[in-house]
Design an enzyme around this catalytic site. Structure first.
Site, mmCIF file in Angstrom:
data_model
loop_
_atom_site.group_PDB
_atom_site.id
_atom_site.type_symbol
_atom_site.label_atom_id
_atom_site.label_comp_id
_atom_site.label_asym_id
_atom_site.label_seq_id
_atom_site.Cartn_x
_atom_site.Cartn_y
_atom_site.Cartn_z
ATOM 1 N N ASP A 39 0.849 -1.194 0.000
ATOM 2 C CA ASP A 39 0.000 0.000 0.000
ATOM 3 C C ASP A 39 0.883 1.241 0.000
ATOM 4 O O ASP A 39 2.011 1.223 0.494
ATOM 5 C CB ASP A 39 -0.901 -0.023 1.240
ATOM 6 C CG ASP A 39 -1.984 1.039 1.187
ATOM 7 O OD1 ASP A 39 -2.386 1.438 0.078
ATOM 8 O OD2 ASP A 39 -2.428 1.484 2.267
ATOM 9 N N HIS A 57 3.160 2.550 -8.857
ATOM 10 C CA HIS A 57 2.830 1.133 -8.992
ATOM 11 C C HIS A 57 4.018 0.340 -9.551
ATOM 12 O O HIS A 57 4.266 -0.795 -9.130
ATOM 13 C CB HIS A 57 1.613 0.961 -9.906
ATOM 14 C CG HIS A 57 0.344 1.504 -9.322
ATOM 15 N ND1 HIS A 57 -0.052 1.221 -8.031
ATOM 16 C CD2 HIS A 57 -0.629 2.307 -9.858
ATOM 17 C CE1 HIS A 57 -1.212 1.831 -7.789
ATOM 18 N NE2 HIS A 57 -1.574 2.487 -8.873
ATOM 19 N N LEU A 149 9.893 -21.209 -3.810
ATOM 20 C CA LEU A 149 8.937 -20.316 -3.155
ATOM 21 C C LEU A 149 7.605 -20.298 -3.902
ATOM 22 O O LEU A 149 7.565 -20.108 -5.113
ATOM 23 C CB LEU A 149 9.516 -18.897 -3.103
ATOM 24 C CG LEU A 149 8.636 -17.808 -2.485
ATOM 25 C CD1 LEU A 149 8.406 -18.060 -1.004
ATOM 26 C CD2 LEU A 149 9.282 -16.429 -2.703
#
Length: 261
Positions: A39, A57, A149
């Site tokens: 955020d 972004h 992962l």
């Protein structure tokens, strides 16, 4: 020869502190699954004077690549990144949304070629643009056999919608096998619902981190985070440092998890 003192700069001191923090962590006390609410990207871009949120972004996406490396290097098994909520699809300006969709598609493509990571989209594809769906599906297919992962990209994601979809899946499966409503009522358990979530088969996140100082879930992993620990970082998404993450892990290790008690 006269010895000269080397000035200890801010970066050097942070590096020393970072290494000490990392060494202090007990691998047995680390979470298996970390969820991240990234955020503050738009605020970051605005504070730096950029004329478009896309700069924020894109910087946030780059930071998430770093974040995944930090997690992988510490042996964390699963990471979920909250990149695009179902609400974003209707509430963000169309130009910003188009930029964000492209950035997420590029990130999925990049991650699918990196290390031995497995990429999976969690969320609904119903309202996602076709190019983004194609990119997410390709990344998932390309990495399906990888054992490294496990990365969940929460895209088009909403926690309440996820629970609704899980219930619909349970009812449809039960009906297909000729079960009655009475039978369904008897077999419906939290474990069964969990199996039908987007993250079915995965461990729930033990630690949920949110950047930018905001302290809310924003419809993220409502079911899975029932017993999660939460950690809120003041730094905006692109400004997140490894030191911030290591502090979160240190804090997590010190907590006495009560699981609702």
């Amino acid at each position: 020869m006269q010895n000269r003192k080397i000035p200890l700069g801010r970066d050097f001191l942070y590096s020393v502190y970072q290494r000490r923090l990392r060494r202090s962590l007990d691998p047995a006390q680390l979470p298996r699954h970390v969820a991240m609410i990234i955020d503050g990207n738009r605020r970051w871009a605005k504070q730096l004077g950029f004329d478009s949120a896309a700069h924020g972004h894109r910087a946030g996406a780059a930071k998430m690549r770093e974040f995944l490396e930090w997690c992988d290097d510490l042996g964390i098994s699963v990471v979920t990144l909250y990149l695009l909520s179902a609400d974003n699809l209707t509430q963000r300006p169309s130009e910003e949304l188009a930029d964000l969709v492209q950035i997420i598609a590029e990130l999925a493509e990049e991650l699918s070629h990196y290390r031995n990571w497995r990429v999976q989209q969690v969320g609904s594809k119903d309202r996602l643009p076709e190019p983004l769906v194609t990119a997410l599906d390709a990344a998932e297919a390309r990495t399906a056999g990888n054992k490294g992962l496990h990365i969940n990209l929460a895209v088009g994601y909403g926690g309440r919608t996820e629970i609704t979809d899980a219930m619909r899946s349970i009812v449809a499966t039960h009906h297909a096998h000729g079960g009655t409503l009475e039978d369904l009522a008897e077999t419906l358990t939290p474990e069964l619902i969990g199996q039908h979530l987007y993250t079915g088969g995965q461990p729930d996140p033990e630690l949920v981190i949110r950047t930018s100082g905001e302290q809310r879930l924003s419809d993220f992993m409502l079911w899975q985070s029932a017993h999660s620990e939460f950690y809120f970082v003041e730094a905006l998404g692109p400004d997140l440092r490894e030191v911030d993450f290591l502090r979160a892990l240190r804090d997590f290790a010190k907590r006495q998890r009560r699981f609702g008690g």
